[in-house]
Design an enzyme around this catalytic site. Structure first.
Site, PDB file in Angstrom:
ATOM      1  CG  ASN A  76       3.429  54.804  42.561  1.00 59.60           C
ATOM      2  OD1 ASN A  76       3.984  54.407  41.537  1.00 59.60           O
ATOM      3  ND2 ASN A  76       4.097  55.260  43.606  1.00 59.60           N
ATOM      4  CD1 TRP A  77      -0.365  50.561  39.074  1.00 59.50           C
ATOM      5  CD2 TRP A  77       0.138  49.919  36.989  1.00 59.50           C
ATOM      6  NE1 TRP A  77      -1.547  50.433  38.372  1.00 59.50           N
ATOM      7  CE2 TRP A  77      -1.265  50.043  37.090  1.00 59.50           C
ATOM      8  CE3 TRP A  77       0.681  49.524  35.765  1.00 59.50           C
ATOM      9  CZ2 TRP A  77      -2.128  49.791  36.016  1.00 59.50           C
ATOM     10  CZ3 TRP A  77      -0.179  49.272  34.689  1.00 59.50           C
ATOM     11  CH2 TRP A  77      -1.569  49.396  34.822  1.00 59.50           C
ATOM     12  CE  LYS A  78       4.799  52.451  45.791  1.00 56.44           C
ATOM     13  NZ  LYS A  78       5.072  52.327  47.213  1.00 56.44           N
ATOM     14  CG  HIS A 110       6.687  57.893  45.721  1.00 61.79           C
ATOM     15  ND1 HIS A 110       7.443  57.050  46.498  1.00 61.79           N
ATOM     16  CD2 HIS A 110       5.401  57.499  45.855  1.00 61.79           C
ATOM     17  CE1 HIS A 110       6.636  56.158  47.068  1.00 61.79           C
ATOM     18  NE2 HIS A 110       5.395  56.409  46.695  1.00 61.79           N
ATOM     19  CD  GLU A 133       8.507  53.585  47.070  1.00 60.63           C
ATOM     20  OE1 GLU A 133       8.302  53.516  45.844  1.00 60.63           O
ATOM     21  OE2 GLU A 133       7.721  53.125  47.920  1.00 60.63           O
ATOM     22  CD  GLU A 158       2.255  58.571  48.767  1.00 61.87           C
ATOM     23  OE1 GLU A 158       1.425  57.690  48.546  1.00 61.87           O
ATOM     24  OE2 GLU A 158       3.362  58.613  48.232  1.00 61.87           O
ATOM     25  N   GLY A 175       3.830  51.043  52.235  1.00 63.36           N
ATOM     26  CA  GLY A 175       4.268  49.662  52.047  1.00 63.36           C
ATOM     27  C   GLY A 175       4.514  48.916  53.348  1.00 63.36           C
ATOM     28  CB  SER A 232      -0.783  50.763  54.203  1.00 65.26           C
ATOM     29  OG  SER A 232       0.609  50.501  54.207  1.00 65.26           O
ATOM     30  N   GLY A 250      -0.389  52.237  46.352  1.00 67.04           N
ATOM     31  CA  GLY A 250       0.687  51.390  45.848  1.00 67.04           C
ATOM     32  C   GLY A 250       0.212  49.958  45.692  1.00 67.04           C
TER      33      GLY A 250
HETATM   34  P1  PGA Z   1       1.319  51.577  49.462  1.00 65.70           P
HETATM   35  O1  PGA Z   1       2.123  52.677  48.628  1.00 65.70           O
HETATM   36  O2  PGA Z   1      -0.129  51.787  49.152  1.00 65.70           O
HETATM   37  O3  PGA Z   1       1.836  50.255  48.968  1.00 65.70           O
HETATM   38  O4  PGA Z   1       1.642  51.830  50.903  1.00 65.70           O
HETATM   39  C1  PGA Z   1       1.647  53.994  48.537  1.00 65.70           C
HETATM   40  C2  PGA Z   1       2.594  54.822  47.740  1.00 65.70           C
HETATM   41  O5  PGA Z   1       3.808  54.610  47.831  1.00 65.70           O
HETATM   42  O6  PGA Z   1       2.169  55.714  46.984  1.00 65.70           O
END
Ligand code: PGA
Length: 252
Positions: free
Chosen positions: A9-11, A97, A99, A169, A175, A215, A236
């Protein structure tokens, strides 16, 4: 047998040039890898989707969108529909997600509509869910996860589950550099399979891929992915570097 999946997931990272470069690197580094039972998915931003979808076309890499709107078209400024994603060659979408839930107020009810819209368009869904830190501290994580699954997905008919990939998640691990321990991930994934089996049947529960996210990096992936009910990861930060991402793909 259910598939193992590593999804990046490149966000909101990588402009068009950087996206094309990153996917090219990933394809190159995976060239001699047979990827027998492993699917590799990348999810760039909307502006790069079409070009990345073209680049992965004859490769083993697949492309996903990070979000979509539940309505087909109309006065929804700034939004993009399932039909539009399909028109640029995208058949997979990440929904729910944390976010999106937290910063863009996506509720379970909205997500259930998005799920329906994606399925109506024969898209595959990576459905994300997970508890926040307070829930974990108060040992409420199982209730939260169960209600997110019920509200977002349990209205579906059994046949729809062929197009569902789950991504557990825990929000406190996204993150933050903090990961759930492999045991915590396994415990939750087994619980998820149990509630799906209770609601539907054992076959559906056994066939759905359940990814862990939060993470994940090359240093911890092997241990997490080795757990019985963990079928890969939604990644991420570590997905933004081709070497790290490919190392994760090779972590099974
Ligand atoms: P992260 O993000 O690997 O940077 O913790 C994971 C995600 O949000 O899917």
């Amino acid at each position: 047998m259910r598939k193992q999946i590593v999804a990046g997931n490149w966000k909101m990272n990588n402009d068009l040039k950087a996206s094309k470069f990153l996917v090219k690197q990933i394809i190159k580094k995976l060239k001699n890898n047979s990827l027998k039972n492993t699917r590799v998915i990348v999810a760039p931003t909307f502006v790069s989707l079409e070009k990345v979808a073209k680049k992965v076309k004859k490769t083993k890499v697949e492309v996903a969108a990070q979000n979509m709107h539940q309505v087909k078209k109309g006065a929804f400024t700034g939004e993009i529909s399932a039909e539009m994603l399909k028109s640029v060659g995208v058949n997979i979408v990440i929904l729910g997600h944390s976010e999106r839930r937290e910063y863009f107020c996506e509720t379970d009810a909205i997500l259930a509509q998005k799920v329906d819209a994606a399925l109506k368009n024969n898209m595959e869904i990576i459905f994300c869910f997970g508890e926040v830190l307070e829930d974990r501290k108060s040992e409420n994580q199982f209730n939260i996860v169960e209600s997110q699954l019920k509200n977002g997905l349990f209205h579906l008919e059994a046949s729809a589950w062929e197009n569902i990939i789950l991504a557990y998640e825990p929000v406190w691990a996204i993150g933050t550099g903090e990961t759930a321990s492999p045991e915590q991930a396994q415990e939750m994934h087994a619980f998820i399979r149990k509630i799906i089996s209770n609601k539907y049947n054992r076959e559906i529960a056994e066939n759905v891929s359940i990814l862990y996210g939060g993470s994940v990096k090359p240093a911890n992936a092997k241990e997490i992915f080795s757990k019985e009910d963990v079928d890969g990861g939604l990644i991420g930060a570590a997905a933004l570097d081709a070497d790290n991402f490919v190392a994760l793909v090779k972590s099974f």
